[in-house]
Enzyme design. Structure first.
Site, PDB file in Angstrom:
ATOM      1  N   ASP A 211       0.855  -1.201   0.000  1.00  0.00           N
ATOM      2  CA  ASP A 211       0.000   0.000   0.000  1.00  0.00           C
ATOM      3  C   ASP A 211       0.880   1.237   0.000  1.00  0.00           C
ATOM      4  O   ASP A 211       2.117   1.139   0.101  1.00  0.00           O
ATOM      5  CB  ASP A 211      -0.962  -0.020   1.213  1.00  0.00           C
ATOM      6  N   GLY A 236       4.570   1.192  -1.424  1.00  0.00           N
ATOM      7  CA  GLY A 236       4.740   1.545  -2.828  1.00  0.00           C
ATOM      8  C   GLY A 236       3.452   2.030  -3.465  1.00  0.00           C
ATOM      9  O   GLY A 236       2.381   1.992  -2.840  1.00  0.00           O
ATOM     10  N   ASP A 237       3.607   2.472  -4.717  1.00  0.00           N
ATOM     11  CA  ASP A 237       2.483   2.931  -5.511  1.00  0.00           C
ATOM     12  C   ASP A 237       2.296   1.901  -6.619  1.00  0.00           C
ATOM     13  O   ASP A 237       3.175   1.749  -7.473  1.00  0.00           O
ATOM     14  CB  ASP A 237       2.814   4.322  -6.073  1.00  0.00           C
ATOM     15  N   HIS A 256     -12.844  -1.149  -8.421  1.00  0.00           N
ATOM     16  CA  HIS A 256     -14.025  -0.268  -8.468  1.00  0.00           C
ATOM     17  C   HIS A 256     -13.671   1.209  -8.272  1.00  0.00           C
ATOM     18  O   HIS A 256     -14.480   2.076  -8.539  1.00  0.00           O
ATOM     19  CB  HIS A 256     -15.105  -0.724  -7.463  1.00  0.00           C
ATOM     20  N   ASN A 303     -21.975   5.720  -5.123  1.00  0.00           N
ATOM     21  CA  ASN A 303     -20.983   6.185  -4.155  1.00  0.00           C
ATOM     22  C   ASN A 303     -19.596   6.310  -4.784  1.00  0.00           C
ATOM     23  O   ASN A 303     -18.834   7.210  -4.453  1.00  0.00           O
ATOM     24  CB  ASN A 303     -20.945   5.254  -2.939  1.00  0.00           C
TER      25      ASN A 303
HETATM   26  N1  SAM Z   1      -8.334  -3.581  -0.024  1.00  0.00           N
HETATM   27  C1  SAM Z   1      -8.781  -2.822   1.107  1.00  0.00           C
HETATM   28  C2  SAM Z   1     -10.168  -3.250   1.552  1.00  0.00           C
HETATM   29  O1  SAM Z   1     -10.909  -3.812   0.734  1.00  0.00           O
HETATM   30  O2  SAM Z   1     -10.513  -2.996   2.700  1.00  0.00           O
HETATM   31  C3  SAM Z   1      -8.763  -1.317   0.853  1.00  0.00           C
HETATM   32  C4  SAM Z   1      -9.586  -0.834  -0.290  1.00  0.00           C
HETATM   33  S1  SAM Z   1      -9.523   0.926  -0.464  1.00  0.00           S
HETATM   34  C5  SAM Z   1     -10.957   1.262  -1.367  1.00  0.00           C
HETATM   35  C6  SAM Z   1      -8.252   1.194  -1.648  1.00  0.00           C
HETATM   36  C7  SAM Z   1      -6.851   0.914  -1.116  1.00  0.00           C
HETATM   37  O3  SAM Z   1      -5.921   1.108  -2.185  1.00  0.00           O
HETATM   38  C8  SAM Z   1      -6.411   1.834   0.007  1.00  0.00           C
HETATM   39  O4  SAM Z   1      -5.818   1.097   1.022  1.00  0.00           O
HETATM   40  C9  SAM Z   1      -5.413   2.749  -0.661  1.00  0.00           C
HETATM   41  O5  SAM Z   1      -4.461   3.273   0.229  1.00  0.00           O
HETATM   42  C10 SAM Z   1      -4.813   1.833  -1.685  1.00  0.00           C
HETATM   43  N2  SAM Z   1      -4.211   2.540  -2.814  1.00  0.00           N
HETATM   44  C11 SAM Z   1      -4.763   3.539  -3.539  1.00  0.00           C
HETATM   45  N3  SAM Z   1      -3.933   3.928  -4.514  1.00  0.00           N
HETATM   46  C12 SAM Z   1      -2.827   3.157  -4.393  1.00  0.00           C
HETATM   47  C13 SAM Z   1      -1.615   3.088  -5.117  1.00  0.00           C
HETATM   48  N4  SAM Z   1      -1.396   3.884  -6.161  1.00  0.00           N
HETATM   49  N5  SAM Z   1      -0.691   2.170  -4.741  1.00  0.00           N
HETATM   50  C14 SAM Z   1      -0.927   1.354  -3.677  1.00  0.00           C
HETATM   51  N6  SAM Z   1      -2.063   1.369  -2.959  1.00  0.00           N
HETATM   52  C15 SAM Z   1      -2.997   2.258  -3.313  1.00  0.00           C
END
Ligand code: SAM
Length: 346
Positions: A211, A236-237, A256, A303
């Protein structure tokens, strides 16, 4: 066909009209600590006592409690000494903070964040984009920059999202036999609720939560016990940085969030590094093929409009994305609960 009775008394419209009254009543009782107090208390309490202990007006608390009775969140008892309230099983289990299955933080996230974005639903529909700018005065060019606009907001989000997995996590993780996949990456794994379900069901697995750096750090500090060596972290991203090789990649509530081109980019990247015989597990709520329901999924998709850049999809739409990214065997399992599972194998 509508019956004459339906048309003469549009009960369903009143129900919809009052929908936000109901949710706000529940959120307020959670926020004020009504369910926590009644769980702690060994005996039912009067509205005076509840108002006194929670520091509210009696006139407001009495009405709040009565409405919670109507919503079946509280039970009322009348005896010679007066009127007393106690929690129902539902609120003991899911609304009191101390319960292991509590949805308290989820409710607070809806009340304090989601609700404010929904105030601008009309603008979101007109413009086809999320409403962080109107709701919070911040740009959403970087979506998760807006979602995590402060440390406090990020922590609220993490707690709020995580709680769902104590209720639905086991079903999605058990939807397929994942025991052949021992080295698992949970991409966007957030606070790790699903990772914990995964290692508890599959004793030979290890899960790495991948994350954004500040999310992974908070997950490590606050959510995953330090002695839990089967859960690791990778900062990481996932769009910009490399994704390491693994047997299985979990994408829970990730696709989503994003438009299809970004989903494709991520899935192709995963396909490249996925071990042969490995796969990707997509966890999402699925729309019917004709998008006629389920209603929860339809509103979740709205949403996504007010809060993100993506939408909820049908199983065919997800399967097509997975196949286009190179995954061959794609199977869909509906769990009958809020979230479903799709497994694509390389
Ligand atoms: N998978 C988890 C859950 O279902 O509870 C979290 C879902 S949340 C909608 C989206 C997740 O993606 C968050 O934890 C966010 O920090 C992570 N995220 C968003 N952009 C990201 C990126 N570019 N690289 C890594 N993680 C990312």
């Amino acid at each position: 066909m509508d019956s004459a009775e339906d048309l003469n008394y549009p009960q369903i419209l009143f129900q919809y009209n009052h929908g936000f009254f109901f949710s706000k009543t529940m959120f307020t009782a959670c926020e004020l600590g009504v369910f926590d107090l009644l769980l702690e208390s060994e005996e039912p309490l009067s509205s005076d006592v509840i108002a006194g202990r929670l520091g509210t007006s009696t006139t407001g608390m009495e009405r709040l409690l009565d409405t919670c009775v109507g919503l079946k969140l509280l039970r009322v008892e009348l005896n010679s000494e007066g009127v007393f309230y106690r929690n129902t099983e539902l609120s003991n289990l899911y609304l009191a903070k101390a319960s292991p299955k509590s949805l308290y933080h989820n409710m607070m996230y809806y009340s304090k964040t989601v609700y404010l974005c929904w105030h601008y639903l009309t603008d979101a529909v007109r413009e086809g984009k999320n409403q962080y700018e109107r709701a919070f005065g911040i740009s959403s060019k970087d979506l998760f920059g807006a979602v995590y606009r402060s440390e406090e907001e990020m922590i609220k989000f993490m707690y709020g999202l995580n709680e769902i997995w104590s209720i639905c996590g086991r079903d999605v993780i058990a939807a397929f036999d994942l025991s052949p996949f021992t080295h698992i990456y949970d991409l966007g794994g957030c606070a790790g609720g699903l990772a914990q379900e995964c290692i508890s069901l599959y004793p030979n697995s290890t899960v790495t939560i991948y994350d954004l750096p500040k999310v992974a750090q908070v997950a490590k500090e606050r959510f995953i016990p330090p002695e839990e060596h089967r859960i690791m972290f990778h900062e990481g991203d996932f769009f910009k940085d490399p994704v390491p090789e693994a047997d299985l990649y979990i994408l829970a509530r990730i696709l989503h969030d994003w438009p299809d081109d970004k989903c494709m980019h991520l899935l192709e990247k995963i396909h490249k590094v996925c071990k042969p015989g490995g796969g990707v597990l997509v966890v999402e709520t699925l729309l019917n093929e004709d998008k006629s329901g389920p209603l929860d999924t339809q509103v979740y998709s709205l949403n996504m409009l007010v809060q993100a850049e993506g939408k909820e999809k049908t199983s065919t739409e997800y399967s097509n994305l997975l196949r286009a990214a190179g995954f061959k065997e794609v199977q869909v399992k509906k769990t009958g609960k809020l979230y479903d599972a799709i497994l694509g194998k390389k």
